[in-house]
Design an enzyme around this catalytic site. Structure first.
Site, PDB file in Angstrom:
ATOM      1  N   ASP A 348      13.823  65.165  90.907  1.00 35.94           N
ATOM      2  CA  ASP A 348      14.498  64.872  89.653  1.00 35.94           C
ATOM      3  C   ASP A 348      15.999  64.866  89.965  1.00 35.94           C
ATOM      4  O   ASP A 348      16.431  65.469  90.947  1.00 35.94           O
ATOM      5  CB  ASP A 348      14.160  65.955  88.631  1.00 35.94           C
ATOM      6  CG  ASP A 348      14.943  65.782  87.345  1.00 35.94           C
ATOM      7  OD1 ASP A 348      14.964  64.670  86.811  1.00 35.94           O
ATOM      8  OD2 ASP A 348      15.547  66.770  86.897  1.00 35.94           O
ATOM      9  N   ASP A 544      13.254  70.694  87.274  1.00 38.02           N
ATOM     10  CA  ASP A 544      13.760  71.899  86.621  1.00 38.02           C
ATOM     11  C   ASP A 544      12.663  72.737  85.984  1.00 38.02           C
ATOM     12  O   ASP A 544      12.919  73.826  85.494  1.00 38.02           O
ATOM     13  CB  ASP A 544      14.835  71.559  85.582  1.00 38.02           C
ATOM     14  CG  ASP A 544      14.296  70.692  84.441  1.00 38.02           C
ATOM     15  OD1 ASP A 544      13.069  70.576  84.313  1.00 38.02           O
ATOM     16  OD2 ASP A 544      15.118  70.140  83.687  1.00 38.02           O
ATOM     17  N   ASP A 548      10.207  68.445  83.251  1.00 34.46           N
ATOM     18  CA  ASP A 548       9.371  67.824  84.270  1.00 34.46           C
ATOM     19  C   ASP A 548       8.045  68.547  84.468  1.00 34.46           C
ATOM     20  O   ASP A 548       7.373  68.341  85.481  1.00 34.46           O
ATOM     21  CB  ASP A 548      10.128  67.786  85.602  1.00 34.46           C
ATOM     22  CG  ASP A 548      11.349  66.877  85.538  1.00 34.46           C
ATOM     23  OD1 ASP A 548      11.225  65.777  84.978  1.00 34.46           O
ATOM     24  OD2 ASP A 548      12.417  67.271  86.028  1.00 34.46           O
TER      25      ASP A 548
END
Length: 650
Positions: A348, A544, A548
């Site tokens: 991410d 995180d 996600d």
């Protein structure tokens, strides 16, 4: 004295809760038995020949046998009562009794003495691995200094402190509970949580976690979580429970031992029965019961699977402990094993490769509203959101002295933004997709700014303006990508809900060739599912742990960054990196590979040597002394090798 089931048996592992590898933890009985054995051998072969009489010799060596034999006999009996007939205690009992039966008294003592010696060292190794982790993590303070509203200072148990109350931490003291710093900037030693020796500087209103040590000033902290939910308590619980999730190699060894131990017992019996039956068929074949019984006893001693059953779990347990010292928490040996196979890493962007601390760079409004009023409404709508962009907007408004209003009817849309009502005004704040879904027209130039992240805002269905925010890469983001490539992981991707132009810019700086922007959470899921269509892809997703969560759960290994304060990160991810450093992803993979390499070294070493000596024993080319030394030696070599993982993971 109460004894626990030995961790070396076919039915237990070195990491079983409360397991001890030998029923006696002290070594006095070993010394007594060794002295009696050595003196007995000296008397047998000495000039006075005082132990040449068989009954006297049997009595002497029986005395040498009892200190080490009785605990094992007791465990063998207790296992038999539990219907566990085939275990190491039983094997050693049969082997030692058989040696006494054929008159090999010293060898009967040696079987039990060296087996017990090996078990003692194995128990010490397991205890050390367990103690290392406990000493590392169980540093929760016993007391907290509570500051009451009337100024009264009380020393209490941290469990008595409630969220919202204020505690004081003096220089050199460990923070007992999670909370927010009330005093000015202070430095804290975070090594117990992150493994980092460099102090962390924390500003007023920022989060302080239990386990940190105040290094430069007396601080006051407003408690945010009860003791049981503090960062250190959750980490300790996480690592302690990690042993319950077994790696495939551990599960294989446990199943293998359940089949292996009765199989070799049966083969040992056949070593006596088959030659005896053959002597009936072949008149020229001379059968000696004692000779073939001796071979069977050698076979039994060598067949002991302790080297495998102890060293394999010990390797994984050591790997979990060593990684935790680096601030990398594995939720089980199975994830330590899984990460060793990773060949694809997906990151991410926001808060993972970037700092996630956005700063407002510019603001633009339509003529219908003033800049301060626009900012007041927008920040008021965002004030309850935990998203980094929302926090940046609120901080920006606060620094400008703008008072915030109460927001109602808040509805967040993952990857798009939010809706809220402030001061009777309906607010939309987010990206272009959010405004398009609600039929709001806006200048395309505002949405297409490539130099940062744009938050578009509509008031009562009409476009009102935008904010431009920018994020920066973490200091070790480029290093993280380089280290992964050094591990021959070339399929490195970046996924983000941010605009493609911004994602591409960050990816170019990092040397990542596959970067995908404009992805909603479900878009990330679809992207990962497409990759999983190829069975050869073993994917780790790094995020995180909150937005996600679906992708973390779907990947082969989910890695949460900086998840100390996040319940979602702890619950969803398989691995938690406490230091918030993406470079630790490569360190986690190295830890998994090092652990797996050592585990398989032990499997090959133990099985290889045992098969060789088993064959020699069956052929009459190895005696009980050789069998004992081979069994104990292999076990100790495997354990020493397993403990090496603590030094390899750095």
């Amino acid at each position: 004295m109460t004894h626990q089931h030995c961790a070396c048996c076919a039915t237990a592992t070195a990491t079983d809760k409360g397991a001890a590898c030998h029923p006696l933890k002290e070594y006095g009985h070993l010394l007594l038995s060794a002295l009696l054995l050595a003196s007995g051998l000296a008397l047998m072969h000495g000039a006075d020949l005082s132990l040449q009489h068989p009954y006297l010799a049997m009595a002497w060596f029986a005395a040498a046998y009892l200190p080490v034999g009785l605990p094992v006999l007791r465990e063998a009996w207790e296992n038999i009562r539990r219907r566990d007939l085939f275990n190491e205690f039983t094997l050693m009992t049969i082997a030692s009794f058989g040696a006494f039966y054929i008159g090999e008294y010293p060898e009967g003592v040696a079987v039990m003495l060296f087996y017990s010696l090996g078990e003692y060292f194995q128990g010490k190794a397991v205890s050390k691995a367990r103690h290392d982790i406990s000493a590392l993590l169980d540093v929760r303070p016993e007391v907290a200094t509570l500051i009451k509203e009337d100024g009264q200072v009380l020393t209490v148990n941290p469990r008595q402190v409630q969220p919202g109350e204020i505690i004081e931490v003096k220089v050199g003291e460990r923070v007992p509970l999670d909370g927010t710093l009330l005093t000015g900037m202070a430095s804290f030693n975070t090594s117990a949580l992150t493994g980092e020796s460099v102090p962390r500087h924390i500003k007023a209103s920022e989060e302080v976690l239990s386990g940190m040590i105040a290094t430069d000033r007396v601080t006051r902290i407003r408690v945010s979580r009860p003791f049981e939910q503090s960062a250190l308590s959750r980490i300790l619980e996480l690592v302690q429970h990690a042993a319950e999730r077994k790696a495939p190699a551990e599960l294989f060894i446990r199943k293998f031992a359940r089949i292996y131990t009765p199989a070799v017992t049966g083969l040992a019996a056949l070593l006596v029965i088959v030659p005896w039956m053959w002597s009936w068929v072949d008149a020229g074949f001379t059968f000696s019961f004692n000779e073939w019984l001796y071979r069977a006893l050698v076979f039994l001693v060598i067949s002991c699977p302790c080297a495998l059953v102890v060293s394999i779990p010990l390797g994984y347990f050591g790997g979990i402990g060593a990684a935790s010292r680096l601030g990398i928490l594995f939720k089980g040996g199975n994830y330590l094993d899984a990460i060793a196979h990773i060949n694809t890493v997906m990151f991410d962007k926001t808060g993972t490769l970037t700092q996630g601390t956005f700063e407002v760079q510019a603001a633009g409004t339509t003529p219908a509203i003033s800049a301060d009023r626009f900012l007041q409404l927008l920040a008021s709508a965002e004030r309850n959101s935990t998203h980094p962009i929302a926090k940046a907007i609120v901080n920006y408004a606060t620094r400008r002295g703008i008072g915030l209003l109460q927001a109602t009817d808040i509805r967040e849309s993952g990857g798009q933004g939010l809706e809220a009502c402030v001061d009777g005004i309906s607010i939309l704040a987010g990206n272009a997709r959010l405004l398009e879904e609600h039929g709001v027209d806006f200048p395309q130039d505002d949405a297409d700014k490539s130099e940062g992240t744009v938050v578009l805002c509509a008031l009562d269905g009409k476009y009102a303006g935008c904010l431009l925010l920018a994020d920066v890469l973490k200091d070790d983001a480029a290093q993280a990508v380089k280290e992964l490539k050094d591990l021959n992981i070339t399929n490195i991707q970046m996924l983000s809900g941010d605009k493609q132009a911004i994602v591409t810019t960050f990816a170019r700086k990092l040397g990542i060739t596959q970067a995908y922007g404009d992805l909603l959470p479900e878009g990330k899921v679809k992207h990962l599912e497409a990759l999983r269509q190829d069975a050869g892809n073993r994917i780790a997703f790094v995020g995180d742990g909150i937005n996600d969560a679906p992708v973390l759960a779907l990947s082969h290994v989910g890695i949460a960054m900086g998840g100390l304060g996040s319940d979602a990160a702890i619950e969803t991810a398989d691995v938690v990196i406490q230091t918030d450093q993406p470079s630790k992803v490569a360190a986690a993979i190295r830890a998994g590979r090092a652990t797996r390499r050592i585990v398989w070294q032990n499997i090959v070493l133990a099985l290889g040597i045992k098969v060789l000596v088993l064959v020699l024993g069956a052929a009459g080319m190895a005696n009980l002394w050789g069998a004992v030394f081979a069994d104990v030696g292999v076990a100790l070599m495997a354990i020493v090798n397993a403990m090496r993982v603590q030094r390899l993971i750095k």
